[in-house]
Design a protein around this motif. Structure first.
Motif, PDB file in Angstrom:
ATOM      1  N   LYS A 114       0.989  -0.923   0.207  1.00  0.00           N
ATOM      2  CA  LYS A 114       0.145   0.003   0.216  1.00  0.00           C
ATOM      3  C   LYS A 114       0.883   1.590   0.069  1.00  0.00           C
ATOM      4  CE  LYS A 114      -4.658  -1.504   2.075  1.00  0.00           C
ATOM      5  NZ  LYS A 114      -5.173  -1.831   2.934  1.00  0.00           N
ATOM      6  N   ALA A 115       1.802   1.839   0.651  1.00  0.00           N
ATOM      7  CA  ALA A 115       3.098   2.218   0.696  1.00  0.00           C
ATOM      8  C   ALA A 115       3.907   2.608  -0.648  1.00  0.00           C
ATOM      9  CB  ALA A 115       3.871   2.336   1.854  1.00  0.00           C
ATOM     10  N   GLN A 116       3.368   1.453  -1.084  1.00  0.00           N
ATOM     11  CA  GLN A 116       4.599   1.112  -2.393  1.00  0.00           C
ATOM     12  C   GLN A 116       3.462   2.027  -3.847  1.00  0.00           C
ATOM     13  OE1 GLN A 116       7.633   0.126  -2.953  1.00  0.00           O
ATOM     14  NE2 GLN A 116       7.435   1.522  -5.136  1.00  0.00           N
ATOM     15  N   ALA A 117       2.071   1.957  -3.709  1.00  0.00           N
ATOM     16  CA  ALA A 117       1.154   1.807  -4.640  1.00  0.00           C
ATOM     17  C   ALA A 117       0.711   3.907  -4.269  1.00  0.00           C
ATOM     18  CB  ALA A 117       0.246   1.345  -4.021  1.00  0.00           C
ATOM     19  N   ALA A 118       0.504   4.196  -3.147  1.00  0.00           N
ATOM     20  CA  ALA A 118       0.585   5.513  -2.703  1.00  0.00           C
ATOM     21  C   ALA A 118       1.714   6.227  -3.180  1.00  0.00           C
ATOM     22  CB  ALA A 118       0.823   5.779  -1.090  1.00  0.00           C
ATOM     23  N   ILE A 119       2.987   5.240  -2.994  1.00  0.00           N
ATOM     24  CA  ILE A 119       4.370   6.464  -3.988  1.00  0.00           C
ATOM     25  C   ILE A 119       3.912   6.624  -5.527  1.00  0.00           C
ATOM     26  CG2 ILE A 119       6.884   6.523  -4.028  1.00  0.00           C
ATOM     27  CD1 ILE A 119       7.120   5.299  -1.848  1.00  0.00           C
ATOM     28  N   ILE A 120       3.833   5.594  -5.796  1.00  0.00           N
ATOM     29  CA  ILE A 120       3.390   5.659  -7.276  1.00  0.00           C
ATOM     30  C   ILE A 120       2.414   5.887  -7.419  1.00  0.00           C
ATOM     31  CG2 ILE A 120       3.199   3.652  -8.838  1.00  0.00           C
ATOM     32  CD1 ILE A 120       4.239   1.547  -7.638  1.00  0.00           C
TER      33      ILE A 120
END
Length: 140
Positions: A114-120
């Motif tokens: 989820k954190a990676q998706a937020a960054i992307i």
């Protein structure tokens, strides 16, 4: 009447019970320690778990892994960046912070994806917002 469990009051107290009159039915031998529980010098129950104030419950391995609230919030902010570019910036910053917390939690926090998706998502919306503003101001 039985004298079980009672010593003869006319006799002096004998802490080693060398007279053989053990009220508990065991023959006492002078100088020998009773055989209760663990023998002297043997290993007991083992070491207590180490205390860690950064983990839920205070002890290492306590409780199941929890999802990072910061990763969830970062994802919401990044998606909100479609309306306002500042939200996507906040989503990117919180996403990076969430990834760092999850990595340092020792498995107690989840939500790295989820954190990676937020960054992307935040990055994509930020770039689209910048391109949209450039095109808007060039067309005037």
């Amino acid at each position: 009447m039985s004298n079980y469990g009672q010593n003869d009051p006319n006799q002096p107290y004998d802490p080693n019970n060398s007279g053989g009159n053990d009220p508990y039915g065991q023959q006492g031998q002078q100088g020998q320690q009773p055989q209760y529980g663990h023998q002297y010098g043997q290993q007991g129950y083992g070491a207590a778990p180490s205390y860690d104030p950064n983990t839920p419950g205070g002890y290492a391995g306590a409780g199941p892994a929890q999802e990072s609230k910061k990763a969830q919030t970062a994802l919401y902010l990044s998606i909100g960046g479609i309306c306002c570019g500042l939200l996507s910036i906040a989503g990117i910053v919180m996403g990076v912070q969430a990834k760092t917390e999850i990595k340092n939690s020792g498995g107690q926090l989840t939500g790295d994806s989820k954190a990676q998706a937020a960054i992307i998502i935040g990055s994509v919306f930020l770039v689209l917002g910048v391109i949209g503003n450039i095109l808007y101001w060039m067309s005037r």
